[in-house]
Structure formats: C-alpha cells, structure tokens
Write an enzyme that holds these catalytic residues in place. Structure first.
Site, PDB file in Angstrom:
ATOM      1  N   HIS A   1       0.825  -1.207   0.000  1.00 51.92           N
ATOM      2  CA  HIS A   1       0.000   0.000   0.000  1.00 51.92           C
ATOM      3  C   HIS A   1       0.862   1.263   0.000  1.00 51.92           C
ATOM      4  CE1 HIS A   1      -3.086  -2.802   1.433  1.00 51.92           C
ATOM      5  NE2 HIS A   1      -3.992  -1.866   1.232  1.00 51.92           N
TER       6      HIS A   1
ATOM      7  N   ASN B   1       8.477  -3.735   2.959  1.00 50.95           N
ATOM      8  CA  ASN B   1       7.102  -3.415   3.321  1.00 50.95           C
ATOM      9  C   ASN B   1       6.788  -3.696   4.784  1.00 50.95           C
ATOM     10  OD1 ASN B   1       4.345  -2.702   2.846  1.00 50.95           O
ATOM     11  ND2 ASN B   1       3.834  -4.855   2.598  1.00 50.95           N
TER      12      ASN B   1
END
Length: 339
Positions: free
Chosen positions: A176, A207
């Site tokens: 994201h 991430n």
C-alpha cells in the site's frame, strides 16, 4: 536540467531527525552506491489537463512490455474533483518533471498519479488526521480501480488494468501507498486503499519491516498529539532500465515517502517531519530482482528468514533523504511551499 548517471539506486546514510520546525536535514548519500545529481534544481512541469483536453493518441514506449503506454508527458485528470478542491493536496498539486504519463484520480481518500507504462502510481498524496484512523478494520479486498477501468474503456485503450492476480506467484507484497490503517473511519474510506492503483510490488523486508515502521509511527504522532495534521506523499523510484514481474507491472528499485505537518487553523506553511528513500530489497541488501530465492523465502516469513543474518537496517531513520534528492529520483516537483 538534471542529468543522470546510470540509474542504480540512492542509499541514504543516517542523518539528523527533522521532527522539529525549521530543522534542516543533512543526509549524506553514499556516492559509491547510487546515481548522483549534479544539479539540485528540478524543472517545473505543466499542470494536468481535464480529460477532454488531452490527446487521444498513444505513443508506444520501448520499455513498456505490451507497448501500450500513454503519451509521453501526458498529464490528465481522468476522474474525480478538481485538484484545487481536494483536501488531500492541501498545498497544491505535484507535477512530473520527466516524460512519464500521469493519469490523475482525485478522490476523497487520496489523490493518485498513475503511470500506464509502469502500471504503478507515480505518486500518491493524502492528508491524515486523528479522525481518519477509526476502527472499521481492514476490508482486505484488493480490487481493480473502477475509475481507471472506466477511463481505459472510454479511451478504448489496450492498456491492461492491474488486478490482484497480477501479483500471484511473484513473491512481492501488494504494498500500500496509503496504508489501510490510515483510512479506517468507514468502509467507504478503507475500500479505496485496496484499489490496485494504490499498490506497488514491495519486498516483504521493505514493506513489513522498514515501511511499516514509519506508517505506525506517523499514526502514533497523531494519537499522542505530537502533530495535528499530516500531509503524506509516497511512491516508487526506478532504475533507468525497468524490470517487471511476469504480469508486466514494473518493480521499483526504491520507495520514497515525505511527511509534512502544519497547523491547519493557523494556515501555517508545512514543515518537513520525515523524508525517506528505501531500497526495495531483501534483508541481505539485494534488490528485489537480484535474488529471487531470498525474495520468495522472505515473502513467506514476514521479511526475514530464521537463522539467516539481516544485513540491512530495519530502522526507517537510516534511510533519510532530502526533498531535492527525492524529487530528482522520482521525477516529481512538489509545490513551492513544501521547500
């Protein structure tokens, strides 16, 4: 104009925190490990046009695997409200300074510039305050972006819209840009964070270890009252030669994030809280496409392998960069007030 040496990657050494107003960064790039910029100035670029103002002719680009990219330098608002009316661009829009196409979607949850060549966002911008955090929880429904699908259909383009299945078997996280936890006041706010236009291929180490650390910290600043309003901008950075996963989505060489704070009631100029540029690497320092075995192993174990040494720092502060370095590497220009 900025002149680039062959694009490998910027690795930024640890530097002083920029969490206090007026405090300047002193990031020191390792000149042996990345591209150097011999001009700090980033040129201005034209503002995006409305959909009916842009050219309908697509120019093939040699680096695009399906030769179906948008026109070079094309900047167009393809969906949503006018940029000057969107609170997720509190100090004005960003522009692209290279020849990248920029298809802009302006929605309540964020503003995104999508690139039909890389099939990733160029950048995503959003405002964050305590009221945005909420408790609705993750919807966990990765979907195509309906606004992008409508535009591609109307344009009769053969550009492939990104689906969640494009990442299946790639060993990359669906990373994201706007974190799900940044938009949990309602389902309507959380669902767009799972549109695939808000997603890039990130290594699990990047991430789930480094990137997540700053995401969590930013929300903590709001919860503890350290900051009242945050303006965040994030996106990918690439080497000169693009690399792609099998489905044709480009693999970033690094990820950038800028975080500003300001007093909305006082109409303050924003001040920089944090700026990072993190290599999209495995825990051994190899870039995502340099060590597929390690990439896949770490994707199944949260970003590291039990018993294997971690050779790179997991502290986001060890990847601080300057605004100018990020602008040059990502081919973006921030509003003047953000400098």
């Amino acid at each position: 104009m900025i002149r680039f040496l062959p694009f490998l990657l910027i690795l930024i050494s640890a530097c002083q925190s920029t969490s206090k107003r007026g405090e300047k960064q002193s990031a020191r790039p390792d000149k042996s490990l990345g591209p150097q910029f011999d001009d700090d100035e980033v040129p201005d670029a034209p503002a995006p046009t409305q959909p009916n103002e842009q050219s309908s002719n697509d120019s093939p680009n040699q680096s695009q695997p399906d030769s179906a990219a948008g026109s070079q330098g094309e900047s167009v608002l393809i969906a949503g409200q006018a940029l000057d009316a969107n609170p997720n661009l509190p100090f004005g829009p960003l522009t692209m300074t290279g020849d990248e196409a920029s298809w802009i979607i302006s929605r309540d949850q964020y503003v995104i510039s999508w690139n039909p060549k890389t099939r990733n966002p160029n950048w995503v911008s959003w405002k964050l305050s305590l009221s945005d955090l909420g408790s609705i929880g993750r919807q966990d429904n990765f979907t195509i972006d309906p606004d992008l699908k409508t535009y591609i259909t109307q344009k009769k383009s053969n550009i492939k819209i990104v689906t969640s299945n494009d990442y299946t078997g790639s060993c990359f996280d669906r990373g994201h840009m706007v974190a799900s936890s940044d938009r949990q006041a309602s389902q309507d706010d959380n669902i767009p964070t799972f549109h695939m236009t808000n997603i890039v291929p990130q290594t699990a180490f990047n991430n789930q270890r480094i990137w997540k650390g700053l995401e969590d910290e930013a929300r903590k600043w709001l919860e503890e009252g350290t900051h009242q309003n945050l303006w965040l901008i994030s996106g990918p950075v690439y080497e000169k030669t693009l690399h792609f996963i099998d489905s044709g989505v480009a693999i970033p060489a690094a990820m950038f994030k800028l975080i500003y704070s300001w007093d909305e009631n006082a109409q303050d100029k924003p001040f920089l809280v944090k700026a990072i540029l993190v290599p999209n690497m495995a825990s051994n320092g190899k870039l995502a496409y340099e060590d597929k075995v390690r990439l896949c192993a770490e994707s199944k174990s949260g970003g590291q392998i039990k018993g294997q040494p971690i050779l790179k720092s997991m502290k986001y502060d060890d990847y601080q960069a300057t605004i100018l370095q990020i602008e040059a590497a990502a081919h973006i220009k921030l509003p003047a007030v953000a400098h």
